[in-house]
Design a protein around this motif. Structure first.
Motif, PDB file in Angstrom:
ATOM      1  N   THR A  82      -7.919  78.540  64.783  1.00 12.48           N
ATOM      2  CA  THR A  82      -7.315  79.187  63.662  1.00 12.48           C
ATOM      3  C   THR A  82      -6.064  79.897  64.265  1.00 12.48           C
ATOM      4  O   THR A  82      -5.799  79.891  65.460  1.00 12.48           O
ATOM      5  CB  THR A  82      -8.404  80.224  63.337  1.00 12.48           C
ATOM      6  N   GLY A  83      -5.316  80.443  63.416  1.00  9.49           N
ATOM      7  CA  GLY A  83      -4.163  81.085  63.878  1.00  9.49           C
ATOM      8  C   GLY A  83      -4.488  82.354  64.700  1.00  9.49           C
ATOM      9  O   GLY A  83      -3.853  82.567  65.757  1.00  9.49           O
ATOM     10  N   MET A  84      -5.666  83.027  64.388  1.00  7.14           N
ATOM     11  CA  MET A  84      -6.049  84.073  65.143  1.00  7.14           C
ATOM     12  C   MET A  84      -6.375  83.809  66.516  1.00  7.14           C
ATOM     13  O   MET A  84      -6.161  84.655  67.609  1.00  7.14           O
ATOM     14  CB  MET A  84      -7.193  84.613  64.533  1.00  7.14           C
ATOM     15  N   PHE A 108       0.127  91.063  60.995  1.00 11.95           N
ATOM     16  CA  PHE A 108      -0.772  90.310  60.186  1.00 11.95           C
ATOM     17  C   PHE A 108      -2.153  91.610  60.434  1.00 11.95           C
ATOM     18  O   PHE A 108      -2.387  91.695  61.443  1.00 11.95           O
ATOM     19  CB  PHE A 108      -1.035  88.923  60.638  1.00 11.95           C
ATOM     20  N   GLU A 151       6.635  89.379  64.370  1.00 14.24           N
ATOM     21  CA  GLU A 151       6.657  88.625  63.284  1.00 14.24           C
ATOM     22  C   GLU A 151       7.671  88.872  62.631  1.00 14.24           C
ATOM     23  O   GLU A 151       8.364  89.846  62.244  1.00 14.24           O
ATOM     24  CB  GLU A 151       5.552  88.901  62.356  1.00 14.24           C
ATOM     25  N   ASP A 180       5.054  85.379  66.191  1.00 17.75           N
ATOM     26  CA  ASP A 180       4.514  84.545  65.379  1.00 17.75           C
ATOM     27  C   ASP A 180       5.350  84.136  64.284  1.00 17.75           C
ATOM     28  O   ASP A 180       6.140  84.934  63.379  1.00 17.75           O
ATOM     29  CB  ASP A 180       3.523  85.756  64.529  1.00 17.75           C
ATOM     30  N   CYS A 182       4.863  82.099  61.685  1.00 17.04           N
ATOM     31  CA  CYS A 182       3.808  81.242  60.531  1.00 17.04           C
ATOM     32  C   CYS A 182       4.626  81.446  59.298  1.00 17.04           C
ATOM     33  O   CYS A 182       4.741  80.531  58.579  1.00 17.04           O
ATOM     34  CB  CYS A 182       2.874  82.307  60.437  1.00 17.04           C
ATOM     35  N   PHE A 183       5.323  82.836  58.813  1.00 19.60           N
ATOM     36  CA  PHE A 183       6.063  82.776  57.685  1.00 19.60           C
ATOM     37  C   PHE A 183       7.227  81.707  57.370  1.00 19.60           C
ATOM     38  O   PHE A 183       7.470  81.428  56.523  1.00 19.60           O
ATOM     39  CB  PHE A 183       6.418  84.068  57.342  1.00 19.60           C
ATOM     40  N   SER A 202      -0.266  80.390  62.728  1.00 20.13           N
ATOM     41  CA  SER A 202      -1.423  79.931  61.854  1.00 20.13           C
ATOM     42  C   SER A 202      -1.101  78.486  61.183  1.00 20.13           C
ATOM     43  O   SER A 202      -0.382  78.775  60.103  1.00 20.13           O
ATOM     44  CB  SER A 202      -1.856  81.067  60.766  1.00 20.13           C
ATOM     45  N   THR A 204      -2.980  77.124  59.184  1.00 23.97           N
ATOM     46  CA  THR A 204      -3.740  77.066  58.123  1.00 23.97           C
ATOM     47  C   THR A 204      -2.703  77.429  56.589  1.00 23.97           C
ATOM     48  O   THR A 204      -3.050  76.989  55.494  1.00 23.97           O
ATOM     49  CB  THR A 204      -4.570  78.543  58.264  1.00 23.97           C
ATOM     50  N   LYS A 205      -1.715  78.089  57.063  1.00 23.46           N
ATOM     51  CA  LYS A 205      -0.615  78.305  56.021  1.00 23.46           C
ATOM     52  C   LYS A 205       0.196  77.055  55.478  1.00 23.46           C
ATOM     53  O   LYS A 205      -0.232  75.957  55.187  1.00 23.46           O
ATOM     54  CB  LYS A 205       0.106  79.444  56.286  1.00 23.46           C
ATOM     55  N   GLY A 215      -6.354  76.092  61.285  1.00 21.91           N
ATOM     56  CA  GLY A 215      -6.010  75.768  62.568  1.00 21.91           C
ATOM     57  C   GLY A 215      -4.821  76.707  63.046  1.00 21.91           C
ATOM     58  O   GLY A 215      -4.611  77.582  62.357  1.00 21.91           O
ATOM     59  N   LEU A 333      -2.290  81.929  51.704  1.00 18.06           N
ATOM     60  CA  LEU A 333      -0.506  81.740  51.419  1.00 18.06           C
ATOM     61  C   LEU A 333      -0.244  80.578  52.137  1.00 18.06           C
ATOM     62  O   LEU A 333      -0.793  79.881  52.670  1.00 18.06           O
ATOM     63  CB  LEU A 333       0.264  83.263  51.919  1.00 18.06           C
TER      64      LEU A 333
END
Ligand SMILES: *Cc1c(COP(=O)(O)O)cnc(C)c1O
Length: 389
Positions: A82-84, A108, A151, A180, A182-183, A202, A204-205, A215, A333
């Motif tokens: 996961t991202g975490m 986050f 982030e 991070d 991710c965005f 992450s 996952t996004k 993931g 998201l």
């Protein structure tokens, strides 16, 4: 032939089965075999890079990592469940008792909990600086500060942090800069080009982009990634081969998807900006964004997320969610389907007003993750929901 990262994200193929298949097969195996004791000894002695056990490495996972490494311009990487797990491993493998972590305040939710609740239990100090007030960052550095974590854009307020500034500060004080990303995704922003040492995602996004698998991945400096690899090899947050297979496939379309997400988001943001029910709207590629100059400097487009404040506050936020006809109300998201969230009444509903304001969550804040639907269908859904607010 030197290939562009976008081509590499489509073409990297780490392993074949011998059947001349065009697409990468799924290596659904926990372990790998050796022809003899000597080969196995050599693998365990790190004399070869043979796969041993899927907690350490697996061809599907390696393919996914190699693609992200190419996209981010990194030296090495490790993928997590996961991202975490990626965020946590990037702290725990690098920081030790007595170290101090300096983080931007808008992070986050689960990252906030790691920083505030778990790191202190292991003797790792942490403190926040304001994402939109870089002037206070240098004074917050302590003699034992080891890492700067941030982030950008931040979630959900879409504040931007100048990566060039953060990297220069990290360099001056000999600190590790951990971002991070991710965005933005590596197609939109590459923190390593500005001097970051680690980048976490992450997956996952946007990287999956269709809300199917979880993931995470960490890429960056070779030595730091080796430490993170050893931490993960022992503690076990490995990415599953099937999820890696899905994510690697998703990377073949990341560039075209992100362009469309950003184009739709800009269209919707421009149309909503002066709506009478909205007091302010933020999108990095609108000139009205207070840090638009930073967006132009470090982002190739404005990304797929926009946020706005409803004049009617908390009640209007609830009404907005309840009035949507097309968009999904869900805690994710970065999906092909557009998603709306109202943090004050949902994810951050347990906090007091003051606590919410500390992490920049105002009562009427709506975050939209713009999907790949026809943009005017999403816009019309927002417009009809606003009529009830
Ligand atoms: C979702 C998210 C994470 C956590 O990722 P998971 O895959 O849900 O564990 C971390 N950082 C940001 C910015 C996110 O949006």
């Amino acid at each position: 032939m030197e290939l562009h990262p976008i081509t590499q994200a489509i073409r990297i193929q780490t392993e074949r089965s011998g059947q001349k298949e065009h697409s990468t097969p799924l290596f659904l195996t926990s372990s790998f075999t050796f022809d003899n004791a000597e080969d196995m000894r050599a693998a365990f002695a790190d004399e070869t890079d043979d796969n041993i056990y899927s907690r350490f490495s697996n061809p599907n996972v390696t393919e996914f990592i190699d693609k992200i490494v190419a996209l981010e311009g990194a030296e090495a990487g490790y993928a997590t469940a996961t991202g975490m797990a990626a965020v946590f491993a990037s702290f725990m493998a690098v920081l030790k008792q007595g170290d101090h972590l300096l983080s931007c305040n808008a992070v986050f939710g689960s990252t906030h909990n790691i920083i505030k609740k778990w790191l202190p239990r292991y003797g790792i100090e942490a403190s926040y600086v304001s994402a939109n007030n870089p002037a206070e960052w240098e004074a917050a550095i302590r003699p034992n500060t080891k890492m700067i974590y941030l982030e950008t854009p931040t979630n959900p307020g879409l504040e931007l942090i100048d990566l060039e500034f953060a990297a220069a500060l990290a360099k001056k004080h000999n600190l590790i800069l951990n971002v991070d990303n991710c965005f933005a995704t590596p197609l939109n922003q590459r923190p390593i080009d500005f001097g970051a040492h680690l980048v976490v995602h992450s997956a996952t996004k946007w990287i999956d982009g269709q809300g199917r698998v979880l993931g995470g991945v960490i890429v960056g400096d070779k030595q730091l990634i080796h430490d993170i690899y050893l931490f993960c090899r022992n503690t076990g947050p490995a990415l599953a081969p099937f999820n890696a297979w899905v994510l690697s496939k998703s990377l073949e379309t990341l560039d075209v998807r992100m362009e469309r997400h950003a184009k739709n988001a800009l269209h919707i943001a421009s149309a909503l900006e002066s709506h009478p029910k909205i007091s302010w709207l933020k999108y990095p590629y609108l000139p009205s964004h207070p840090q638009h100059e930073i967006a132009l400097k470090q982002m190739k487009n404005g990304g797929g997320i926009l946020c706005f404040e409803l004049k009617g506050g908390l009640e209007s936020g609830r009404t907005f969610l309840n009035s949507l006809k097309l968009m999904t109300v869900t805690a994710n998201l970065g999906d092909s389907r557009s998603i709306a969230s109202h943090p004050a009444s949902t994810t951050h509903g347990k906090l007091t007003d003051e606590e919410r304001l500390e992490v920049n969550i105002t009562p009427g804040l709506i975050r939209i993750s713009v999907g790949l639907e026809y943009a005017d269908d999403v816009l019309n859904d927002i417009l009809q929901a606003l009529e009830s607010c």
